[in-house]
Write an enzyme that holds these catalytic residues in place. Structure first.
Site, PDB file in Angstrom:
ATOM      1  N   VAL A  56       1.007  -1.245  -0.203  1.00 29.68           N
ATOM      2  CA  VAL A  56       0.091   0.200  -0.014  1.00 29.68           C
ATOM      3  C   VAL A  56       0.892   1.252   0.232  1.00 29.68           C
ATOM      4  O   VAL A  56       0.294   2.319  -0.111  1.00 29.68           O
ATOM      5  CB  VAL A  56      -1.053   0.098   1.207  1.00 29.68           C
ATOM      6  CG1 VAL A  56      -1.928  -1.107   1.108  1.00 29.68           C
ATOM      7  CG2 VAL A  56      -0.218  -0.111   2.426  1.00 29.68           C
ATOM      8  N   SER A 134      -6.224   1.630  16.269  1.00 26.10           N
ATOM      9  CA  SER A 134      -5.617   1.122  17.574  1.00 26.10           C
ATOM     10  C   SER A 134      -6.189   2.106  18.632  1.00 26.10           C
ATOM     11  O   SER A 134      -6.072   3.413  18.431  1.00 26.10           O
ATOM     12  CB  SER A 134      -4.187   1.213  17.325  1.00 26.10           C
ATOM     13  OG  SER A 134      -3.669   0.660  18.639  1.00 26.10           O
ATOM     14  N   TYR A 147       3.538   5.297  15.303  1.00 24.68           N
ATOM     15  CA  TYR A 147       2.323   4.349  15.017  1.00 24.68           C
ATOM     16  C   TYR A 147       1.195   5.067  15.656  1.00 24.68           C
ATOM     17  O   TYR A 147       0.336   5.004  15.042  1.00 24.68           O
ATOM     18  CB  TYR A 147       2.692   3.107  15.715  1.00 24.68           C
ATOM     19  CG  TYR A 147       1.658   1.864  15.678  1.00 24.68           C
ATOM     20  CD1 TYR A 147       1.376   1.217  14.740  1.00 24.68           C
ATOM     21  CD2 TYR A 147       0.995   1.686  16.823  1.00 24.68           C
ATOM     22  CE1 TYR A 147       0.413   0.346  14.598  1.00 24.68           C
ATOM     23  CE2 TYR A 147      -0.194   0.802  16.911  1.00 24.68           C
ATOM     24  CZ  TYR A 147      -0.344   0.002  15.589  1.00 24.68           C
ATOM     25  OH  TYR A 147      -1.381  -0.855  15.686  1.00 24.68           O
TER      26      TYR A 147
HETATM   27  P1  NDP Z   1      -0.069  -8.653  11.234  1.00 24.66           P
HETATM   28  O1  NDP Z   1       1.297  -8.142  11.475  1.00 24.66           O
HETATM   29  O2  NDP Z   1      -0.617 -10.091  11.751  1.00 24.66           O
HETATM   30  O3  NDP Z   1      -0.588  -8.361   9.892  1.00 24.66           O
HETATM   31  C1  NDP Z   1      -0.289  -7.193   9.159  1.00 24.66           C
HETATM   32  C2  NDP Z   1      -0.811  -7.437   7.591  1.00 24.66           C
HETATM   33  O4  NDP Z   1      -0.608  -6.197   6.925  1.00 24.66           O
HETATM   34  C3  NDP Z   1      -0.308  -8.318   6.962  1.00 24.66           C
HETATM   35  O5  NDP Z   1      -1.430  -9.140   6.008  1.00 24.66           O
HETATM   36  C4  NDP Z   1       0.753  -7.708   6.061  1.00 24.66           C
HETATM   37  O6  NDP Z   1       1.242  -8.291   4.824  1.00 24.66           O
HETATM   38  C5  NDP Z   1      -0.024  -6.230   5.721  1.00 24.66           C
HETATM   39  N1  NDP Z   1       0.834  -5.295   5.583  1.00 24.66           N
HETATM   40  C6  NDP Z   1       1.939  -4.658   6.111  1.00 24.66           C
HETATM   41  N2  NDP Z   1       2.419  -3.808   5.592  1.00 24.66           N
HETATM   42  C7  NDP Z   1       1.826  -3.677   4.481  1.00 24.66           C
HETATM   43  C8  NDP Z   1       2.016  -3.050   3.197  1.00 24.66           C
HETATM   44  N3  NDP Z   1       3.035  -1.848   3.219  1.00 24.66           N
HETATM   45  N4  NDP Z   1       1.163  -3.272   2.259  1.00 24.66           N
HETATM   46  C9  NDP Z   1       0.316  -4.119   2.324  1.00 24.66           C
HETATM   47  N5  NDP Z   1       0.207  -5.008   3.306  1.00 24.66           N
HETATM   48  C10 NDP Z   1       0.756  -4.634   4.349  1.00 24.66           C
HETATM   49  O7  NDP Z   1      -0.977  -7.529  12.168  1.00 24.66           O
HETATM   50  P2  NDP Z   1      -2.408  -7.360  12.685  1.00 24.66           P
HETATM   51  O8  NDP Z   1      -3.123  -8.288  12.022  1.00 24.66           O
HETATM   52  O9  NDP Z   1      -2.222  -7.476  14.126  1.00 24.66           O
HETATM   53  O10 NDP Z   1      -2.942  -5.941  12.495  1.00 24.66           O
HETATM   54  C11 NDP Z   1      -3.863  -5.499  11.345  1.00 24.66           C
HETATM   55  C12 NDP Z   1      -4.151  -4.235  11.768  1.00 24.66           C
HETATM   56  O11 NDP Z   1      -4.639  -3.970  12.964  1.00 24.66           O
HETATM   57  C13 NDP Z   1      -2.932  -3.159  11.467  1.00 24.66           C
HETATM   58  O12 NDP Z   1      -3.268  -2.140  10.878  1.00 24.66           O
HETATM   59  C14 NDP Z   1      -2.640  -3.068  13.051  1.00 24.66           C
HETATM   60  O13 NDP Z   1      -2.040  -1.723  13.316  1.00 24.66           O
HETATM   61  C15 NDP Z   1      -3.952  -3.090  13.916  1.00 24.66           C
HETATM   62  N6  NDP Z   1      -4.053  -3.147  15.142  1.00 24.66           N
HETATM   63  C16 NDP Z   1      -3.438  -4.311  15.791  1.00 24.66           C
HETATM   64  C17 NDP Z   1      -3.576  -4.774  16.958  1.00 24.66           C
HETATM   65  C18 NDP Z   1      -2.911  -5.934  17.571  1.00 24.66           C
HETATM   66  O14 NDP Z   1      -2.891  -6.071  18.938  1.00 24.66           O
HETATM   67  N7  NDP Z   1      -2.680  -6.825  16.790  1.00 24.66           N
HETATM   68  C19 NDP Z   1      -4.066  -3.424  17.813  1.00 24.66           C
HETATM   69  C20 NDP Z   1      -4.479  -2.313  17.395  1.00 24.66           C
HETATM   70  C21 NDP Z   1      -4.444  -2.406  15.817  1.00 24.66           C
HETATM   71  P3  NDP Z   1       2.291  -9.231   4.791  1.00 24.66           P
HETATM   72  O15 NDP Z   1       2.083 -10.485   5.391  1.00 24.66           O
HETATM   73  O16 NDP Z   1       2.638  -9.748   3.630  1.00 24.66           O
HETATM   74  O17 NDP Z   1       3.421  -8.507   5.597  1.00 24.66           O
END
Ligand code: NDP
Length: 241
Positions: A56, A134, A147
Site C-alpha cells: 500500500v 488502534s 504508530y
Molecule cells: P499482522 O502483522 O498480523 O498483519 C499485518 C498485515 O498487514 C499483513 O497481512 C501484512 O502483509 C500487511 N501489510 C503490512 N504492511 C503492508 C504494506 N505496506 N502493504 C500491504 N500490506 C501490508 O498485524 P495485525 O493483524 O495484528 O494488524 C492488522 C491491523 O490492526 C494493523 O493495521 C494494526 O496496526 C492494527 N492493530 C493491531 C493490533 C494488535 O494487537 N494486533 C492492535 C491494534 C491495531 P504481509 O503478511 O505480506 O507482510
C-alpha cells in the site's frame, strides 16, 4: 446482505485474514491484498480468496490491485483497511525514515486505497469503508509515537471522509482494537505486553475474530445509520475512549 465484493488490505494474516474469513462465511466475494506472501489455502474458508500482491506504500501497486479486482470481481462495495506495521523506538532515537515508513504504510497507504475505492462507491450510491486504527491512537504508548500518530491520523481522516461521502449513503467508520493475539503483538517484548495486559479490565488478549465481528457489523445493513464512529474492541482498555 451477501454476495458483496469486499476488499481487505493486509488480509494475509491476523486481523485482516479473520475479516476475510468472516465475509467469506457470509457469502461475499472477498479479495485480500498482501505484501510478501498470500494467505495459505488452509487458512481460507468458503469461496477461494482473490489474493492480490500490493504494497500500500507503492501507488502503482494499489492501482494494479484495483484494476485486477475490478476485472475479476467488480468494484469494491466494502473496503477494510487493515494493512499496518509498527517500527517502535523512543523519539530520541527515532530516525526520520522510521517515522515516515510507518506513516506512509498506515496512514498514507489507507488514504491511497480509500481514494481509489471511493469513486465507484459514490457512483453506486452505496459503500462501506472500515479503517483499523488502534487503542494507542487515544492512549498513546511510549515507544510508539510514529504508530500512534498514524493511527490517530486515521480517525481524523475517516471522520472527514465520512462527512464528504455521507450524501451518497457511503459510510466510513473506524475500529480501534486493543491487544489482539496476532504476529504484530508477538513482536512486542513479553514484559511490554504483560504491562499493557495488566491495564485491560477483561484481563485477556482479544481474538482477531472479535475484531472481525465489529468490522462485519459496521459493513452490514444494520449499521446503515452509523458513520464517523470509532468502535473500540479492546477489552475495556480505553472504556470506549
Ligand atoms: P499482522 O502483522 O498480523 O498483519 C499485518 C498485515 O498487514 C499483513 O497481512 C501484512 O502483509 C500487511 N501489510 C503490512 N504492511 C503492508 C504494506 N505496506 N502493504 C500491504 N500490506 C501490508 O498485524 P495485525 O493483524 O495484528 O494488524 C492488522 C491491523 O490492526 C494493523 O493495521 C494494526 O496496526 C492494527 N492493530 C493491531 C493490533 C494488535 O494487537 N494486533 C492492535 C491494534 C491495531 P504481509 O503478511 O505480506 O507482510
Amino acid at each position: 446482505m451477501s454476495g458483496r465484493v469486499v476488499l481487505i488490505t493486509g488480509g494475509s494474516r491476523g486481523i485482516g485474514l479473520a475479516c476475510a474469513r468472516r465475509f467469506q462465511e457470509l457469502g461475499d466475494h472477498v479479495a485480500v491484498t498482501y505484501r510478501t506472501s498470500p494467505p495459505a489455502p488452509r487458512d481460507q474458508g468458503g469461496e477461494p480468496l482473490l489474493a492480490l500482491r500490493c504494497d500500500v506504500a507503492v501507488p502503482e501497486d494499489v492501482e494494479a490491485a484495483f484494476s485486477t479486482l475490478e476485472a475479476e470481481l467488480g468494484p469494491a462495495e466494502v473496503l477494510v483497511c487493515s494493512a499496518g506495521i509498527t517500527d517502535d523506538g523512543l523519539l530520541m532515537r527515532m530516525s526520520e525514515e522510521r517515522w515516515h515508513q510507518v506513516i506512509e504504510t498506515n496512514l498514507t497507504g489507507t488514504f491511497r486505497v480509500a481514494k481509489r475505492a471511493i469513486g465507484p462507491m459514490l457512483k453506486a450510491r452505496r459503500g462501506r469503508i472500515v479503517m483499523i486504527s488502534s487503542a494507542v491512537a487515544y492512549l498513546g504508548n511510549a515507544g510508539q509515537a510514529n504508530y500512534a500518530a498514524s493511527k490517530a491520523g486515521l480517525v481524523g481522516f475517516a471522520r472527514s471522509l465520512a462527512r464528504e461521502v455521507a450524501g451518497r449513503s457511503v459510510t466510513v467508520n473506524v475500529v480501534a482494537p486493543g491487544l489482539i493475539d496476532t504476529d504484530m503483538l508477538s513482536a512486542l517484548a513479553e514484559e511490554h505486553t504483560a504491562a499493557l495486559l495488566s491495564r485491560v479490565p477483561l484481563a485477556r488478549l482479544g481474538d482477531p475474530a472479535e475484531v472481525a465481528a465489529a468490522v462485519e457489523y459496521l459493513a452490514s445493513a444494520s449499521a446503515g445509520y452509523v458513520t464517523g464512529a470509532v468502535l473500540a474492541v479492546d477489552g475495556g482498555l480505553g472504556m470506549g475512549h
